[in-house]
Design a protein around this motif. Structure first.
Motif, mmCIF file in Angstrom:
data_model
loop_
_atom_site.group_PDB
_atom_site.id
_atom_site.type_symbol
_atom_site.label_atom_id
_atom_site.label_comp_id
_atom_site.label_asym_id
_atom_site.label_seq_id
_atom_site.Cartn_x
_atom_site.Cartn_y
_atom_site.Cartn_z
ATOM 1 N N ILE A 171 1.115 -0.868 0.214
ATOM 2 C CA ILE A 171 0.277 -0.045 -0.503
ATOM 3 C C ILE A 171 1.049 1.246 -0.473
ATOM 4 C CG2 ILE A 171 -1.941 0.983 1.671
ATOM 5 C CD1 ILE A 171 -3.435 -1.375 2.368
ATOM 6 N N VAL A 172 1.802 1.002 0.841
ATOM 7 C CA VAL A 172 2.773 2.274 0.351
ATOM 8 C C VAL A 172 3.297 2.156 -0.371
ATOM 9 C CG1 VAL A 172 4.798 3.254 1.990
ATOM 10 C CG2 VAL A 172 2.864 2.607 3.380
ATOM 11 N N ALA A 173 4.420 1.334 -0.724
ATOM 12 C CA ALA A 173 4.843 1.454 -2.121
ATOM 13 C C ALA A 173 4.008 1.707 -2.909
ATOM 14 C CB ALA A 173 5.003 -0.019 -2.840
ATOM 15 N N ILE A 174 2.922 1.786 -3.570
ATOM 16 C CA ILE A 174 1.761 2.274 -4.077
ATOM 17 C C ILE A 174 1.094 3.527 -4.157
ATOM 18 C CG2 ILE A 174 -0.610 2.123 -5.728
ATOM 19 C CD1 ILE A 174 -0.816 -0.639 -4.976
ATOM 20 N N TYR A 175 1.438 3.895 -2.742
ATOM 21 C CA TYR A 175 1.390 5.436 -2.607
ATOM 22 C C TYR A 175 2.378 5.978 -3.226
ATOM 23 C CZ TYR A 175 0.336 9.496 0.200
ATOM 24 O OH TYR A 175 -0.409 11.575 0.816
ATOM 25 N N ASN A 176 3.769 5.569 -2.355
ATOM 26 C CA ASN A 176 4.948 6.428 -2.573
ATOM 27 C C ASN A 176 5.075 6.556 -3.938
ATOM 28 O OD1 ASN A 176 5.294 7.399 -0.473
ATOM 29 N ND2 ASN A 176 7.387 5.151 0.079
ATOM 30 N N SER A 177 4.938 5.126 -4.879
ATOM 31 C CA SER A 177 4.873 6.111 -6.208
ATOM 32 C C SER A 177 4.081 6.712 -7.231
ATOM 33 C CB SER A 177 4.907 4.532 -7.003
ATOM 34 O OG SER A 177 3.200 4.234 -7.310
ATOM 35 N N ILE A 178 3.309 7.412 -6.588
ATOM 36 C CA ILE A 178 2.343 8.822 -7.088
ATOM 37 C C ILE A 178 3.206 9.605 -6.431
ATOM 38 C CG2 ILE A 178 1.134 7.023 -7.836
ATOM 39 C CD1 ILE A 178 0.618 9.817 -5.309
ATOM 40 N N ILE A 179 3.977 10.146 -5.882
ATOM 41 C CA ILE A 179 4.096 11.305 -4.830
ATOM 42 C C ILE A 179 4.582 12.346 -6.077
ATOM 43 C CG2 ILE A 179 5.369 12.643 -3.460
ATOM 44 C CD1 ILE A 179 4.927 10.030 -1.019
ATOM 45 N N GLN A 180 5.994 11.849 -6.662
ATOM 46 C CA GLN A 180 6.388 12.655 -7.758
ATOM 47 C C GLN A 180 5.161 13.441 -8.728
ATOM 48 O OE1 GLN A 180 9.697 10.759 -8.666
ATOM 49 N NE2 GLN A 180 11.429 11.529 -7.396
ATOM 50 N N GLY A 181 4.552 12.182 -9.480
ATOM 51 C CA GLY A 181 3.909 12.650 -10.126
ATOM 52 C C GLY A 181 3.504 14.169 -10.473
ATOM 53 N N ARG A 182 2.543 14.960 -8.259
ATOM 54 C CA ARG A 182 2.329 16.166 -8.269
ATOM 55 C C ARG A 182 1.171 15.950 -8.245
ATOM 56 N NH1 ARG A 182 6.583 15.590 -4.627
ATOM 57 N NH2 ARG A 182 7.886 16.931 -4.825
ATOM 58 N N VAL A 213 6.464 8.368 1.730
ATOM 59 C CA VAL A 213 5.950 7.815 3.744
ATOM 60 C C VAL A 213 6.445 6.872 3.995
ATOM 61 C CG1 VAL A 213 3.754 9.285 3.093
ATOM 62 C CG2 VAL A 213 4.200 6.910 2.780
ATOM 63 N N THR A 214 6.510 6.361 4.664
ATOM 64 C CA THR A 214 7.491 4.696 5.101
ATOM 65 C C THR A 214 6.475 4.288 5.943
ATOM 66 O OG1 THR A 214 7.697 5.430 7.826
ATOM 67 C CG2 THR A 214 9.315 5.424 6.082
ATOM 68 N N VAL A 215 6.584 2.889 6.196
ATOM 69 C CA VAL A 215 5.484 1.956 7.027
ATOM 70 C C VAL A 215 4.804 2.533 8.276
ATOM 71 C CG1 VAL A 215 5.008 -0.552 7.133
ATOM 72 C CG2 VAL A 215 6.132 -0.025 4.825
ATOM 73 N N GLU A 216 6.612 2.676 8.811
ATOM 74 C CA GLU A 216 6.093 3.203 10.298
ATOM 75 C C GLU A 216 5.316 4.311 10.845
ATOM 76 O OE1 GLU A 216 5.486 2.225 14.231
ATOM 77 O OE2 GLU A 216 7.198 0.314 12.788
ATOM 78 N N SER A 217 5.290 5.526 9.438
ATOM 79 C CA SER A 217 4.251 6.562 9.993
ATOM 80 C C SER A 217 3.051 5.614 9.714
ATOM 81 C CB SER A 217 4.826 7.416 8.984
ATOM 82 O OG SER A 217 4.937 7.185 7.510
ATOM 83 N N ARG A 218 2.615 5.128 8.534
ATOM 84 C CA ARG A 218 0.944 4.788 8.590
ATOM 85 C C ARG A 218 0.211 3.743 8.569
ATOM 86 N NH1 ARG A 218 -1.405 7.992 5.876
ATOM 87 N NH2 ARG A 218 -2.046 7.078 4.177
ATOM 88 N N ARG A 219 1.444 3.785 10.651
ATOM 89 C CA ARG A 219 0.438 2.269 11.459
ATOM 90 C C ARG A 219 -1.228 2.588 10.981
ATOM 91 N NH1 ARG A 219 3.444 -2.341 10.659
ATOM 92 N NH2 ARG A 219 5.360 -2.029 10.808
ATOM 93 N N ALA A 220 -0.196 4.534 12.360
ATOM 94 C CA ALA A 220 -1.583 4.832 13.043
ATOM 95 C C ALA A 220 -2.324 4.749 12.098
ATOM 96 C CB ALA A 220 -1.299 5.475 13.759
ATOM 97 N N TRP A 221 -2.303 5.308 11.004
ATOM 98 C CA TRP A 221 -3.846 5.022 9.999
ATOM 99 C C TRP A 221 -4.105 4.303 9.627
ATOM 100 C CZ3 TRP A 221 -2.960 3.604 4.483
ATOM 101 C CH2 TRP A 221 -3.920 3.163 3.534
ATOM 102 N N PHE A 222 -3.007 2.971 9.584
ATOM 103 C CA PHE A 222 -3.730 1.667 9.475
ATOM 104 C C PHE A 222 -4.600 1.073 10.266
ATOM 105 C CE2 PHE A 222 -3.282 -2.973 9.852
ATOM 106 C CZ PHE A 222 -4.011 -3.387 8.301
ATOM 107 N N ALA A 223 -4.217 1.441 10.956
ATOM 108 C CA ALA A 223 -5.660 1.352 12.457
ATOM 109 C C ALA A 223 -6.140 1.768 12.634
ATOM 110 C CB ALA A 223 -4.170 0.908 14.090
ATOM 111 N N ALA A 224 -6.460 2.823 12.323
ATOM 112 C CA ALA A 224 -7.458 3.955 12.772
ATOM 113 C C ALA A 224 -9.117 3.117 10.692
ATOM 114 C CB ALA A 224 -8.137 5.433 12.185
#
Length: 165
Positions: free
Chosen positions: A14-25, A34-45
């Motif tokens: 999920i994070v890899a797909i998200y990160n792949s679109i960032i540079q396209g703006r 983003v990192t997997v670790e930074s998305r853990r709380a989002w995932f938990a929600a």
């Protein structure tokens, strides 16, 4: 493709797909990966029935796309409204996966207790605006120049669709 609830094991994809679109703006206001670790709380929600996180996986189990139902505003009166986010891996774009995710979200939303879906889309993201428009979403808000991407001011369009009377 199989649509299912995301598991914690899916978070790196999920994070890899998200990160792949960032540079396209075109899709997100994040400017750096983003990192997997930074998305853990989002995932938990998203581990509650009312705010699922879905993945579309191929027969081999590879995650091709994902969708999340995010809280619009954290006040009880808004519980029936969710912001929908859709992301498709570059290798799987133009195969109808975004359409499928959006239609599945519309179909399942009432069972999740939702009466309204929203999308937050940059004004220059014509493909996403067209996708939501083709599924009955209307432009409910226009926030001019609220984001700055690489020094370029960008508009945010809020699209919405009421699902129940």
């Amino acid at each position: 493709m199989t649509l299912r609830d995301a598991t914690e094991a899916d978070l790196p994809a999920i994070v890899a797909i998200y990160n792949s679109i960032i540079q396209g703006r075109m899709v997100t206001a994040d400017l750096t990966p983003v990192t997997v670790e930074s998305r853990r709380a989002w995932f938990a929600a998203h581990q509650v029935r009312e705010r699922p996180l879905w993945v579309l996986a191929d027969a081999a189990g590879t995650i091709a796309a994902w969708a999340s139902f995010d809280t619009f505003y954290p006040r009880a009166a808004y519980d029936g409204t969710a912001m929908l986010a859709l992301y498709v891996a570059e290798s799987h774009r133009r195969q109808g996966l975004g359409r499928r995710l959006l239609q599945d979200a519309i179909n399942c939303a009432p069972a999740l207790g939702l009466h309204t879906l929203l999308g937050y889309i940059f004004g220059h993201n014509a493909p996403s605006l067209a996708l939501f428009d083709s599924h009955g979403f209307a432009r409910w808000g226009h926030l001019p120049r609220v984001a700055v991407l690489d020094g370029v001011p960008r508009d945010l369009i809020i699209v919405g669709r009421r699902l129940t009377p």
